[in-house]
Write an enzyme that holds these catalytic residues in place. Structure first.
Site, mmCIF file in Angstrom:
data_model
loop_
_atom_site.group_PDB
_atom_site.id
_atom_site.type_symbol
_atom_site.label_atom_id
_atom_site.label_comp_id
_atom_site.label_asym_id
_atom_site.label_seq_id
_atom_site.Cartn_x
_atom_site.Cartn_y
_atom_site.Cartn_z
ATOM 1 N N ARG A 60 -7.792 -20.878 -1.840
ATOM 2 C CA ARG A 60 -6.706 -20.552 -0.921
ATOM 3 C C ARG A 60 -5.551 -21.522 -1.143
ATOM 4 N NH1 ARG A 60 -4.886 -22.234 4.238
ATOM 5 N NH2 ARG A 60 -3.872 -20.546 5.386
ATOM 6 N N GLU A 72 11.976 2.039 14.255
ATOM 7 C CA GLU A 72 11.123 3.149 13.804
ATOM 8 C C GLU A 72 9.858 3.173 14.637
ATOM 9 O OE1 GLU A 72 9.894 2.432 9.672
ATOM 10 O OE2 GLU A 72 9.925 0.276 10.061
ATOM 11 N N LEU A 120 11.079 1.026 7.058
ATOM 12 C CA LEU A 120 10.471 1.502 5.825
ATOM 13 C C LEU A 120 11.253 2.723 5.338
ATOM 14 C CD1 LEU A 120 8.016 0.982 3.938
ATOM 15 C CD2 LEU A 120 7.023 3.002 4.998
ATOM 16 N N ARG A 140 8.140 4.154 -4.732
ATOM 17 C CA ARG A 140 8.222 3.138 -3.685
ATOM 18 C C ARG A 140 7.216 2.012 -3.933
ATOM 19 N NH1 ARG A 140 7.589 5.009 2.348
ATOM 20 N NH2 ARG A 140 5.440 5.230 1.676
ATOM 21 N N TYR A 176 0.821 -1.208 0.000
ATOM 22 C CA TYR A 176 0.000 0.000 0.000
ATOM 23 C C TYR A 176 0.850 1.252 0.000
ATOM 24 C CZ TYR A 176 0.802 0.856 5.037
ATOM 25 O OH TYR A 176 1.368 1.135 6.258
ATOM 26 N N LYS A 180 6.421 -2.081 1.833
ATOM 27 C CA LYS A 180 5.261 -1.503 2.520
ATOM 28 C C LYS A 180 4.055 -2.426 2.399
ATOM 29 C CE LYS A 180 3.173 3.063 3.230
ATOM 30 N NZ LYS A 180 3.340 3.085 4.677
HETATM 31 N N1 PDD Z 1 2.895 4.852 7.382
HETATM 32 N N2 PDD Z 1 7.608 3.572 8.882
HETATM 33 C C1 PDD Z 1 6.467 2.862 8.890
HETATM 34 C C2 PDD Z 1 6.450 1.544 9.575
HETATM 35 C C3 PDD Z 1 5.313 3.369 8.273
HETATM 36 O O1 PDD Z 1 4.175 2.655 8.260
HETATM 37 C C4 PDD Z 1 5.355 4.652 7.642
HETATM 38 C C5 PDD Z 1 4.162 5.243 6.922
HETATM 39 C C6 PDD Z 1 6.575 5.361 7.670
HETATM 40 C C7 PDD Z 1 6.728 6.711 7.011
HETATM 41 O O2 PDD Z 1 6.745 6.615 5.596
HETATM 42 P P1 PDD Z 1 6.223 7.804 4.702
HETATM 43 O O3 PDD Z 1 7.016 9.013 5.097
HETATM 44 O O4 PDD Z 1 6.531 7.348 3.330
HETATM 45 O O5 PDD Z 1 4.767 7.981 4.981
HETATM 46 C C8 PDD Z 1 7.672 4.788 8.284
HETATM 47 C C9 PDD Z 1 1.716 5.330 6.687
HETATM 48 C C10 PDD Z 1 1.541 6.801 6.736
HETATM 49 C C11 PDD Z 1 0.504 4.566 7.200
HETATM 50 O O6 PDD Z 1 0.650 3.372 7.397
HETATM 51 O O7 PDD Z 1 -0.581 5.145 7.359
#
Ligand code: PDD
Length: 286
Positions: A100, A182, A206, A51, A32, A150
């Protein structure tokens, strides 16, 4: 009622349908992106698209047929849903071949599922939380080893957020071997003696699109940036902290495990970076 996008169609949200055999539903086999919208325009769209392509490649997942039209689809959803400030959520899954099985379905005959929807968040950039800052709880990082992809496997980050809430905190930072990886849904930073410290890119985190932009702006503003792992103890003794993500932009951190950072209010570096990020990214918004 929202209009959402599913596999080529714009539909009222209640009419959108996905198979119960969809690989994302059964196996979290999907990726996503979340792109923010400010003033009706998409922030850092090109970064999110790049990405997404990387996530698909890493999982050997086919690009959806509409891949080259994703900007138009984002814009159309923003337009029909009258989004001034908010988010566009996009998900691609490996689709369904009607059963499945752990084995991937044949990519020649199974089309990926593509879903997009909007979330309206009026005043997203003027969040009162940015004035207060976040209280962080540290928790073990129990996720899998490919956090650079992601994927929609968000159960542990979701549990982490709940652990934080239960402890009276706003969010959690995840710890592996004593070092911060993170936040549950954001990248983590500390500031010590005017130096911005954040973990370097690897499979452990990420590769945040906001992170890339913020570090670029920080360097352009002659701020000192060090990309290396930092321990949770180092974080608790830092002058300030902050997180970055597409939905929070730059958000100050004021407390970790009950320990105040600096004077316990949002620090000057986080405040300045938030301002720079919002100013600069609006200039290139599409
Ligand atoms: N989350 N690390 C993780 C684990 C994340 O899920 C996200 C983003 C980030 C930051 O990435 P970016 O700057 O590209 O948004 C870092 C999104 C916003 C979410 O899951 O809603």
């Amino acid at each position: 009622m929202r209009t959402v996008y599913v596999n080529g169609d714009y539909l009222p949200e209640t009419e959108a349908k996905i198979s119960i055999f969809d690989r994302a539903f059964l196996m979290a086999d999907g990726v996503y992106e979340v792109t923010s919208v400010l003033g009706g325009k998409l922030i850092d769209f090109a970064g999110h698209l790049t990405r997404l392509e990387r996530s698909l490649d890493e999982l050997d997942m086919k690009k959806p047929a509409a891949f080259d039209n994703l900007l138009d689809i984002h814009r159309e959803l923003v337009r029909v849903n009258e989004i001034e400030d908010g988010l566009v959520y996009l998900q691609v899954t490996r689709g369904s071949d009607g059963d499945r099985d752990f084995v991937f379905p044949d990519r020649e005959t199974t089309e990926p599922t593509l879903v997009l929807f909007t979330q309206s968040k009026p005043g997203l950039a003027q969040s009162p939380q940015a004035e207060k800052g976040l209280k962080i709880l540290s928790i073990d990082d129990l996720r899998w080893g490919r956090r650079d992809i992601k994927t929609v496997q968000l159960l542990y980050p979701s549990m982490g957020k709940m652990m934080a809430k239960k402890a009276g905190c706003d969010d959690a930072w995840m710890i592996e071997d004593g070092h911060v990886t993170e936040g549950t849904s954001n990248n983590a930073y500390i500031v010590k003696g005017n130096k911005i410290i954040t973990r370097q890119l690897s499979n452990d985190i990420l590769h945040g699109i906001t992170r890339a932009a913020v570090l670029r702006f920080a360097r352009e503003a002659q701020m000192d940036v060090e990309e290396r792992p930092f321990t949770i103890d180092e974080a608790k003794a830092a002058d300030e902290g902050f997180v970055t993500s597409a939905s929070a932009f730059v958000m100050p951190v004021v407390e970790i495990d009950g320990q105040a950072l600096g004077d316990g209010t949002p620090g000057p570096v986080a405040r300045r970076l938030r301002e720079i990020y919002l100013d600069e990214s609006l200039k290139t918004a599409v």
